[in-house]
Write an enzyme that holds these catalytic residues in place. Structure first.
Site, mmCIF file in Angstrom:
data_model
loop_
_atom_site.group_PDB
_atom_site.id
_atom_site.type_symbol
_atom_site.label_atom_id
_atom_site.label_comp_id
_atom_site.label_asym_id
_atom_site.label_seq_id
_atom_site.Cartn_x
_atom_site.Cartn_y
_atom_site.Cartn_z
ATOM 1 C CD GLU A 189 -3.007 0.663 2.323
ATOM 2 O OE1 GLU A 189 -3.483 -0.487 2.329
ATOM 3 O OE2 GLU A 189 -3.386 1.544 3.092
ATOM 4 C CD GLN A 223 6.124 3.751 12.988
ATOM 5 O OE1 GLN A 223 6.631 2.636 12.983
ATOM 6 N NE2 GLN A 223 5.962 4.457 11.889
HETATM 7 P P1 FAD Z 1 -17.342 1.484 8.348
HETATM 8 O O1 FAD Z 1 -17.367 0.088 7.891
HETATM 9 O O2 FAD Z 1 -18.411 2.389 7.889
HETATM 10 O O3 FAD Z 1 -17.330 1.442 9.952
HETATM 11 C C1 FAD Z 1 -17.075 2.612 10.716
HETATM 12 C C2 FAD Z 1 -17.695 2.478 12.102
HETATM 13 O O4 FAD Z 1 -19.120 2.524 12.001
HETATM 14 C C3 FAD Z 1 -17.388 1.169 12.808
HETATM 15 O O5 FAD Z 1 -17.319 1.429 14.174
HETATM 16 C C4 FAD Z 1 -18.579 0.283 12.467
HETATM 17 O O6 FAD Z 1 -18.773 -0.739 13.421
HETATM 18 C C5 FAD Z 1 -19.705 1.300 12.448
HETATM 19 N N1 FAD Z 1 -20.736 0.996 11.443
HETATM 20 C C6 FAD Z 1 -20.573 0.421 10.240
HETATM 21 N N2 FAD Z 1 -21.735 0.364 9.576
HETATM 22 C C7 FAD Z 1 -22.665 0.928 10.384
HETATM 23 C C8 FAD Z 1 -24.046 1.178 10.263
HETATM 24 N N3 FAD Z 1 -24.710 0.805 9.169
HETATM 25 N N4 FAD Z 1 -24.679 1.810 11.293
HETATM 26 C C9 FAD Z 1 -24.010 2.187 12.402
HETATM 27 N N5 FAD Z 1 -22.681 1.966 12.570
HETATM 28 C C10 FAD Z 1 -22.012 1.351 11.578
HETATM 29 N N6 FAD Z 1 -8.706 6.001 5.723
HETATM 30 C C11 FAD Z 1 -8.530 6.999 4.831
HETATM 31 O O7 FAD Z 1 -8.892 8.151 5.093
HETATM 32 N N7 FAD Z 1 -7.914 6.766 3.614
HETATM 33 C C12 FAD Z 1 -7.486 5.521 3.256
HETATM 34 O O8 FAD Z 1 -6.959 5.347 2.142
HETATM 35 C C13 FAD Z 1 -7.663 4.451 4.186
HETATM 36 N N8 FAD Z 1 -7.256 3.200 3.885
HETATM 37 C C14 FAD Z 1 -7.499 2.169 4.777
HETATM 38 C C15 FAD Z 1 -7.121 0.872 4.423
HETATM 39 C C16 FAD Z 1 -7.357 -0.179 5.299
HETATM 40 C C17 FAD Z 1 -6.976 -1.589 4.899
HETATM 41 C C18 FAD Z 1 -7.963 0.066 6.572
HETATM 42 C C19 FAD Z 1 -8.200 -1.062 7.553
HETATM 43 C C20 FAD Z 1 -8.331 1.342 6.939
HETATM 44 C C21 FAD Z 1 -8.117 2.416 6.037
HETATM 45 N N9 FAD Z 1 -8.502 3.728 6.340
HETATM 46 C C22 FAD Z 1 -8.300 4.745 5.440
HETATM 47 C C23 FAD Z 1 -9.092 4.046 7.645
HETATM 48 C C24 FAD Z 1 -10.633 3.969 7.652
HETATM 49 O O9 FAD Z 1 -11.164 4.945 6.796
HETATM 50 C C25 FAD Z 1 -11.089 4.212 9.091
HETATM 51 O O10 FAD Z 1 -10.710 3.130 9.898
HETATM 52 C C26 FAD Z 1 -12.545 4.573 9.298
HETATM 53 O O11 FAD Z 1 -12.689 5.082 10.630
HETATM 54 C C27 FAD Z 1 -13.529 3.418 9.152
HETATM 55 O O12 FAD Z 1 -13.667 3.025 7.865
HETATM 56 P P2 FAD Z 1 -14.549 1.722 7.484
HETATM 57 O O13 FAD Z 1 -14.599 1.647 6.032
HETATM 58 O O14 FAD Z 1 -14.078 0.546 8.235
HETATM 59 O O15 FAD Z 1 -15.982 2.208 8.047
#
Ligand code: FAD
Length: 317
Positions: A18, A246
């Site tokens: 990444e 870190q």
């Molecule tokens: P979601 O799946 O939407 O979950 C977020 C929170 O909401 C969780 O607590 C979940 O339990 C809860 N939730 C989910 N669905 C619902 C619902 N329907 N109703 C109520 N609550 C719900 N961030 C960046 O800004 N740029 C990047 O390029 C980036 N790359 C990443 C790559 C990886 C592999 C990972 C693991 C993370 C990355 N992140 C990145 C960080 C990520 O954006 C954050 O961790 C963010 O806070 C959550 O994203 P998510 O897609 O998991 O969210």
């Protein structure tokens, strides 16, 4: 080629990494050097992160304070496309809910399709710095499952504009994020898993995990996912530690724990060079065990530092 097809075709663990787009104003030199130093190890795909706008305050000559939103690392789509064309390696640009309207997302997906990109990682993103909780962008999505649904709709040619006729379907392979140690906002691991399942049920093809430093957390997570009926591949994300600070920064930012043995070793390091040696050795140890357990892919959070990633893949593949 789609990531899910690469994984399904491969009999052994593959390797991906990444990268961050360069800071605004910088050229792509770091990215190309990183990729070129890892080409010998046959990376199967490369992820490119996306960064939403940040709020900045600056004092003007008349003493007033100006608030402005800037994107420090623009260019994900262009960088992704240039990598895929230059190296012939499939790319996975990250798509965020935060900072983007549904229309902007649709335009981005249309561009990606024209550029021959078939993969995305669908994420919610975090709130803007200073926001206590994530607030959806007006006209955007609140959670990643909604974003997945928008991307899946395009597989059936369903665009936002329902009046469009003779629509071309856009067929992206979709990855989503999973959290072996729970997402920091989730009230409990069970609910976190329920929401993860919602993303998979919406049409995600695979899961990539947040970084973890204790493989047991990953194996337990996979077991819990399987017990909950999540059957898609779950790709472990590995972060080789490369800076002494870190030790405290990673747990704070990513809400993860460092095992005591690793924490003590890092605490004893005199400088970043020593911490990098410890971090790389730890990641090699993790990677060897993961590969021995036949994980689908090792996803390394390289972020522009390639020498430690090189050592890991050299030791493992
Ligand atoms: P979601 O799946 O939407 O979950 C977020 C929170 O909401 C969780 O607590 C979940 O339990 C809860 N939730 C989910 N669905 C619902 C619902 N329907 N109703 C109520 N609550 C719900 N961030 C960046 O800004 N740029 C990047 O390029 C980036 N790359 C990443 C790559 C990886 C592999 C990972 C693991 C993370 C990355 N992140 C990145 C960080 C990520 O954006 C954050 O961790 C963010 O806070 C959550 O994203 P998510 O897609 O998991 O969210």
């Amino acid at each position: 080629m789609k990531v899910i097809d690469i994984i399904n075709k491969s009999e052994k663990t593959i390797f991906s990494f990444e990268l961050l787009p360069p800071l605004k104003g910088n050229d792509a030199g770091v990215i190309t050097r990183t990729i070129e130093s890892l080409l010998d190890y046959n990376p199967q795909y490369i992820n490119i992160t996306t960064h939403r706008e940040e709020q900045e305050y600056r004092e003007l000559a008349d003493g007033t304070i100006e608030k402005r939103a800037i994107r420090k690392r623009p260019g994900t789509v262009a960088i992704a496309a240039s990598i895929q064309y230059k190296y012939g390696i499939p790319v996975v640009p990250h798509i965020l809910c935060g900072g983007f309207t549904k229309s902007e997302t649709e335009y981005m997906l249309i561009d990606l399709n024209f550029l021959g990109i078939e993969n995305v990682l669908a994420l919610r993103g975090d709130g803007i710095k200073g926001q206590q909780v994530f607030q959806p962008t007006p006209g955007g999505h609140a959670n990643a499952n909604e974003l997945v649904k928008q991307i899946v709709d395009l597989r059936e040619g369903k665009y936002l504009d329902s009046d469009l006729k003779n629509n071309t379907p856009l067929d992206f392979c979709i990855g989503v994020a999973g959290y072996p140690e729970k997402h920091f906002e989730s009230p409990n691991p069970e609910l976190d898993l329920q929401y993860l399942k919602q993303k998979v049920n919406a049409g995600a093809d695979y899961i990539v995990t947040q970084m973890f430093f204790d493989n047991k957390k990953y194996f337990d997570f996979v077991d819990r996912c399987r017990a909950a009926g999540i059957t898609v591949p779950i790709i472990p994300g590995l972060k080789p530690i490369n800076l002494k600070n870190q030790l405290t920064v990673l747990p704070k930012i990513f809400s993860i724990d460092l095992p005591q043995e690793l924490a003590l070793e890092l605490a004893r390091c005199k400088d970043n060079d020593a911490a990098k040696i410890v971090g790389t050795e730890w990641a090699i140890h993790q990677a060897k065990e993961l590969v021995a357990r036949n994980v689908p892919s090792l996803h390394i959070y390289t972020y522009g530092i390639s020498d430690n990633t090189r050592k890991i893949v050299e030791a493992v593949f």
